[in-house]
Write an enzyme that holds these catalytic residues in place. Structure first.
Site, PDB file in Angstrom:
ATOM      1  N   GLY A 145     -48.559 -25.306  59.895  1.00 30.97           N
ATOM      2  CA  GLY A 145     -47.976 -23.842  60.503  1.00 30.97           C
ATOM      3  C   GLY A 145     -48.710 -23.457  61.771  1.00 30.97           C
ATOM      4  O   GLY A 145     -48.628 -22.384  62.232  1.00 30.97           O
ATOM      5  N   THR A 146     -49.233 -24.500  62.585  1.00 33.85           N
ATOM      6  CA  THR A 146     -49.803 -24.152  63.807  1.00 33.85           C
ATOM      7  C   THR A 146     -48.927 -23.601  64.987  1.00 33.85           C
ATOM      8  O   THR A 146     -49.089 -22.617  65.347  1.00 33.85           O
ATOM      9  CB  THR A 146     -50.760 -25.620  64.563  1.00 33.85           C
ATOM     10  OG1 THR A 146     -51.312 -25.700  63.480  1.00 33.85           O
ATOM     11  CG2 THR A 146     -51.328 -25.062  66.071  1.00 33.85           C
ATOM     12  N   GLY A 147     -47.766 -24.182  65.133  1.00 33.10           N
ATOM     13  CA  GLY A 147     -46.742 -23.537  66.010  1.00 33.10           C
ATOM     14  C   GLY A 147     -46.214 -22.280  65.711  1.00 33.10           C
ATOM     15  O   GLY A 147     -46.036 -21.714  66.603  1.00 33.10           O
ATOM     16  N   CYS A 148     -45.930 -22.226  64.352  1.00 33.08           N
ATOM     17  CA  CYS A 148     -45.497 -20.966  63.865  1.00 33.08           C
ATOM     18  C   CYS A 148     -46.356 -19.988  64.076  1.00 33.08           C
ATOM     19  O   CYS A 148     -46.023 -18.749  64.272  1.00 33.08           O
ATOM     20  CB  CYS A 148     -45.276 -21.091  62.232  1.00 33.08           C
ATOM     21  SG  CYS A 148     -43.903 -22.345  61.684  1.00 33.08           S
ATOM     22  N   THR A 202     -53.547 -28.502  59.623  1.00 33.96           N
ATOM     23  CA  THR A 202     -52.892 -27.970  60.881  1.00 33.96           C
ATOM     24  C   THR A 202     -51.429 -27.517  60.540  1.00 33.96           C
ATOM     25  O   THR A 202     -50.694 -27.273  61.405  1.00 33.96           O
ATOM     26  CB  THR A 202     -52.685 -29.075  62.117  1.00 33.96           C
ATOM     27  OG1 THR A 202     -52.072 -30.063  61.547  1.00 33.96           O
ATOM     28  CG2 THR A 202     -54.020 -29.328  62.733  1.00 33.96           C
ATOM     29  N   LYS A 230     -46.588 -27.213  74.564  1.00 33.93           N
ATOM     30  CA  LYS A 230     -47.762 -27.161  73.831  1.00 33.93           C
ATOM     31  C   LYS A 230     -48.374 -28.724  73.666  1.00 33.93           C
ATOM     32  O   LYS A 230     -47.532 -29.541  73.480  1.00 33.93           O
ATOM     33  CB  LYS A 230     -47.554 -26.719  72.357  1.00 33.93           C
ATOM     34  CG  LYS A 230     -47.179 -25.473  72.476  1.00 33.93           C
ATOM     35  CD  LYS A 230     -46.794 -24.631  70.970  1.00 33.93           C
ATOM     36  CE  LYS A 230     -45.719 -25.628  70.417  1.00 33.93           C
ATOM     37  NZ  LYS A 230     -45.372 -24.791  69.071  1.00 33.93           N
TER      38      LYS A 230
END
Length: 268
Positions: A212-215, A210, A176
């Site tokens: 919690g974007t990866g979750c 942003t 990412k």
């Protein structure tokens, strides 16, 4: 008319008391994408948009007991793994899920958006066992640096670093690009152990919301794989869902605020 059966998605992750990341973000994402969310909580955090105030990890055997309880009754079409809490939990999950037939998405969470450390060196070392059984692993660039032992990864070296990780563990790697610095675009790259490469890009949204974007991305990807979407299409839709959730962030908190999952519905 009968309703379609939702894909059963098990999220194994930590709890975020402020609701922006972890288990809470996963449940929102899975639900908005039409899936049935189940959880195995690895740790409980006291946190908000400004940072993590405390972490209490659950006993590894009890984490696995939650997993077994779900899989032995309801079952699962896909699994998402996030924050682990301890190296023992990583090892138990790797052994316990080795025979799971569905897709496993592993998000190697190390640091919260606020900068708080969520995985120590021993726990990170335990990630290797989970990458061996995962279908796809979704590191951001700082995580990819740590997992490949590189101090920094320049833009032109991302594919090579991701390929190194893919070859080492026989796993697809979605690198990412959100941490790539002051760039006008976010570029994510998928690399397989066979050498197949693809990239996905979108305009960077200028926002501090942003958390919690990866979750969200990894939970969305697990849900779409649970629908049996082809991997590249699942990535495309998961990215679109996450992008829309960032666009619709409600603006809560004084720090890195949560996304607006409640405003988004995307599945095709």
């Amino acid at each position: 008319m009968s309703q379609p059966v939702p894909p059963r998605i098990l999220s194994i992750a930590g709890s975020d008391s402020s609701g922006g990341a972890g288990i809470q973000a996963d449940i929102k994402t899975i639900t908005m994408l039409g899936g049935y969310a189940m959880t195995a909580i690895t740790a409980v955090t006291a946190q908000n948009t400004r940072g993590v105030r405390g972490v209490e990890t659950l006993p590894p055997h009890f984490v696995l007991e939650q997993v077994v309880s779900c899989l032995s009754d309801i079952g699962a079409d896909a699994i998402k793994i996030g924050m682990l809490g301890s190296p023992e939990t990583a090892r138990l999950l790797a052994d316990g899920l080795d025979s799971f037939a569905g897709p496993i998405v592993f998000d190697p969470v190390m640091v919260a958006t606020s900068g708080s450390v969520l995985a120590d060196e021993d726990t990170i070392a335990g990630f290797a066992a989970l990458m061996e059984i995962a279908t796809i692993v979704t590191p951001n660039l700082p995580e990819l640096e740590i997992l490949t032992g590189r101090e920094t990864i320049a833009d032109e070296d991302v594919f090579d670093a991701a390929k190194t990780l893919a070859d080492r563990h026989g796993v697809q790697v979605l690198a990412k690009g959100g941490h790539a610095g002051d760039t006008s675009q976010v570029v994510d790259r998928i690399v397989s152990p066979t050498g197949k490469l693809a990239s996905f890009a979108h305009a960077r949204i200028d926002t501090r919301h942003t958390h919690g974007t990866g979750c969200t991305l990894s939970a969305a990807l697990a849900t779409l794989l649970g629908y049996r979407q082809p991997l590249t299409n699942a990535i495309r839709i998961a990215r679109a869902f996450t992008y829309s959730a960032i666009e619709n962030a409600p603006g809560f908190g004084e720090g890195s605020g949560p996304l607006g999952h409640q405003a988004v519905r995307k599945r095709d």
